[in-house]
Design a protein around this motif. Structure first.
Motif, short mmCIF file in Angstrom:
data_model
loop_
_atom_site.label_atom_id
_atom_site.label_comp_id
_atom_site.label_asym_id
_atom_site.label_seq_id
_atom_site.Cartn_x
_atom_site.Cartn_y
_atom_site.Cartn_z
N SER A 55 0.83 -1.20 0.00
CA SER A 55 0.00 0.00 0.00
C SER A 55 0.87 1.25 0.00
O SER A 55 2.05 1.21 0.36
CB SER A 55 -0.91 0.02 1.23
N LEU A 56 0.24 2.35 -0.37
CA LEU A 56 0.91 3.64 -0.31
C LEU A 56 1.26 4.00 1.13
O LEU A 56 2.33 4.54 1.40
CB LEU A 56 0.00 4.71 -0.93
N GLU A 57 0.37 3.66 2.06
CA GLU A 57 0.62 3.95 3.47
C GLU A 57 1.90 3.26 3.96
O GLU A 57 2.71 3.86 4.67
CB GLU A 57 -0.57 3.52 4.33
N GLU A 58 2.08 1.99 3.58
CA GLU A 58 3.31 1.27 3.96
C GLU A 58 4.54 1.94 3.38
O GLU A 58 5.58 2.04 4.05
CB GLU A 58 3.26 -0.17 3.46
N LEU A 59 4.44 2.41 2.14
CA LEU A 59 5.57 3.08 1.50
C LEU A 59 5.94 4.35 2.26
O LEU A 59 7.12 4.61 2.51
CB LEU A 59 5.23 3.40 0.04
N LYS A 63 9.44 5.37 4.17
CA LYS A 63 10.11 6.65 3.91
C LYS A 63 10.43 7.37 5.22
O LYS A 63 11.51 7.92 5.38
CB LYS A 63 9.28 7.53 2.99
N GLU A 64 9.49 7.37 6.15
CA GLU A 64 9.72 8.02 7.44
C GLU A 64 10.85 7.36 8.23
O GLU A 64 11.65 8.04 8.86
CB GLU A 64 8.43 8.05 8.27
N MET A 75 11.34 9.30 -3.55
CA MET A 75 10.00 8.82 -3.86
C MET A 75 9.72 9.05 -5.34
O MET A 75 9.91 10.17 -5.83
CB MET A 75 8.98 9.58 -3.00
N VAL A 76 9.27 8.02 -6.03
CA VAL A 76 9.01 8.10 -7.47
C VAL A 76 7.53 8.35 -7.72
O VAL A 76 6.67 7.61 -7.24
CB VAL A 76 9.45 6.79 -8.18
N GLY A 93 13.26 4.67 -3.64
CA GLY A 93 14.66 4.27 -3.64
C GLY A 93 15.28 4.63 -2.31
O GLY A 93 15.05 5.73 -1.79
N ILE A 94 16.08 3.71 -1.74
CA ILE A 94 16.72 3.93 -0.45
C ILE A 94 18.20 3.59 -0.57
O ILE A 94 18.55 2.49 -0.99
CB ILE A 94 16.08 3.06 0.64
#
Length: 113
Positions: A55-59, A63-64, A75-76, A93-94
């Protein structure tokens, strides 16, 4: 040293689209990384790992965590020319950074298959 690309699996992108978005994430976070870490990563073979979230929420959560650990990330957002509406966030990307630091951010994530 490694770099991790976190892909949104819920979007059901084609393999080609996923590869293209992962490349954007790779380059975006690479450009934000410390030059000494980039050099070390390049000397070690530029290891990349592709993982997934559902999900977007997990992404955003990942990121946080990256931000709190001072890990370069990118973030793409899709341009909307093919499969997805413009502005759709597709992946993150990390790194590159040390395995130890990257694992603080992504250790629980499963590989994209």
């Amino acid at each position: 040293m490694k770099q991790v690309i976190v892909v949104r699996n819920d979007l059901k992108m084609s393999k080609g689209k996923t590869a293209a978005q992962a490349c954007h994430g790779c380059l975006g976070s690479y450009k934000k990384a410390d030059s000494n870490k980039i050099k070390e990563w390049e000397r070690e073979g530029e290891k990349k790992v592709i993982v997934k979230v559902n999900s977007l929420e997990e992404l955003f959560e990942i990121k946080e965590i990256a931000k709190k650990n001072n890990v370069p990330n990118y973030m793409v957002k899709d341009a909307g020319r093919t499969e997805l509406p413009g502005g759709t966030i597709t992946c993150l990307g990390i790194g590159p950074d040390t395995d130890e630091i990257i694992d603080k951010v992504t250790h629980d994530l499963k590989l994209l298959s």
